[in-house]
Design an enzyme around this catalytic site. Structure first.
Site, PDB file in Angstrom:
ATOM      1  N   GLU A 196      -9.091 -10.761  -7.423  1.00 27.91           N
ATOM      2  CA  GLU A 196      -8.246  -9.585  -7.263  1.00 27.91           C
ATOM      3  C   GLU A 196      -7.140  -9.516  -8.323  1.00 27.91           C
ATOM      4  OE1 GLU A 196      -7.033  -9.988  -3.174  1.00 27.91           O
ATOM      5  OE2 GLU A 196      -9.008  -9.369  -2.431  1.00 27.91           O
ATOM      6  N   ASN A 221      -1.530  -0.280   7.164  1.00 23.42           N
ATOM      7  CA  ASN A 221      -0.958  -1.558   7.557  1.00 23.42           C
ATOM      8  C   ASN A 221      -0.071  -2.192   6.489  1.00 23.42           C
ATOM      9  OD1 ASN A 221      -2.963  -2.362   5.811  1.00 23.42           O
ATOM     10  ND2 ASN A 221      -4.122  -3.530   7.315  1.00 23.42           N
ATOM     11  N   TYR A 276     -12.410  -3.490  -3.259  1.00 23.71           N
ATOM     12  CA  TYR A 276     -13.025  -3.422  -1.928  1.00 23.71           C
ATOM     13  C   TYR A 276     -14.553  -3.408  -2.019  1.00 23.71           C
ATOM     14  CZ  TYR A 276      -8.435  -2.271   0.057  1.00 23.71           C
ATOM     15  OH  TYR A 276      -7.128  -2.293   0.462  1.00 23.71           O
ATOM     16  N   LYS A 311       0.824  -1.207   0.000  1.00 22.21           N
ATOM     17  CA  LYS A 311       0.000   0.000   0.000  1.00 22.21           C
ATOM     18  C   LYS A 311       0.864   1.267   0.000  1.00 22.21           C
ATOM     19  CE  LYS A 311      -3.766  -2.281   2.493  1.00 22.21           C
ATOM     20  NZ  LYS A 311      -4.616  -2.203   3.696  1.00 22.21           N
ATOM     21  N   HIS A 348      -1.785  -5.532   1.606  1.00 26.00           N
ATOM     22  CA  HIS A 348      -3.022  -6.311   1.487  1.00 26.00           C
ATOM     23  C   HIS A 348      -2.613  -7.658   0.944  1.00 26.00           C
ATOM     24  CE1 HIS A 348      -6.909  -7.783   0.110  1.00 26.00           C
ATOM     25  NE2 HIS A 348      -6.279  -8.124  -0.999  1.00 26.00           N
TER      26      HIS A 348
END
Length: 142
Positions: free
Chosen positions: A133, A119, A52, A12, A122
């Site tokens: 994905e 975080n 998402y 990310k 993913h």
């Protein structure tokens, strides 16, 4: 017997900005998984809404979209035996405060900050999610 699988990992914007792409790749390769495709891009709102899809419409989704479009991400297809489960263990829990040392999030994530959770990565949560994905971030992949 273990089966050959593939999964998706995204580093990310916070992971890219803090210089952890190489750390993440090293951990993947040290586990003898293969990175079969890799690309750097800035995610579009459209790609994120598909990725998402279960979160679109939630009160916090706009923060996720703003964060995920705030800078480049690195998308990778990783293959190997039981790779989905192994990469999930390497990644650690979603909340960095719960992620043990030795996991990617436990070692590199900063936490919630002023907005959505930062975080670092993913990783797909199932073979089915991985295949869905992969088609979003690598549209030319079969």
């Amino acid at each position: 017997m273990m089966t050959e699988e593939r999964t998706l990992m995204l580093v990310k914007p916070d992971g890219v900005a803090s210089g952890h792409v190489g750390d993440v790749i090293t951990r993947i390769e040290n586990r003898r998984f293969k990175i079969t495709a890799i690309r750097t891009l800035t995610a579009s709102p459209e790609e994120l809404r598909v990725h998402y899809q279960q979160l679109v419409g939630k009160s916090f989704y706009s923060g996720i979209e703003d964060f995920m479009t705030s800078g480049p991400i690195v998308a990778m297809i990783i293959s190997g035996s039981d790779v989905v489960e192994s990469i999930r263990k390497m990644t650690g829990p979603t909340d960095p405060a719960e992620a043990p040392a030795g996991t990617i999030r436990g070692d590199f994530a900063r936490g919630w900050g002023d907005g959505p959770i930062q975080n670092v990565v993913h990783s797909s949560d199932s073979i089915e999610s991985a295949e869905r994905e992969i088609k979003i971030w690598f549209p030319d992949e079969k």
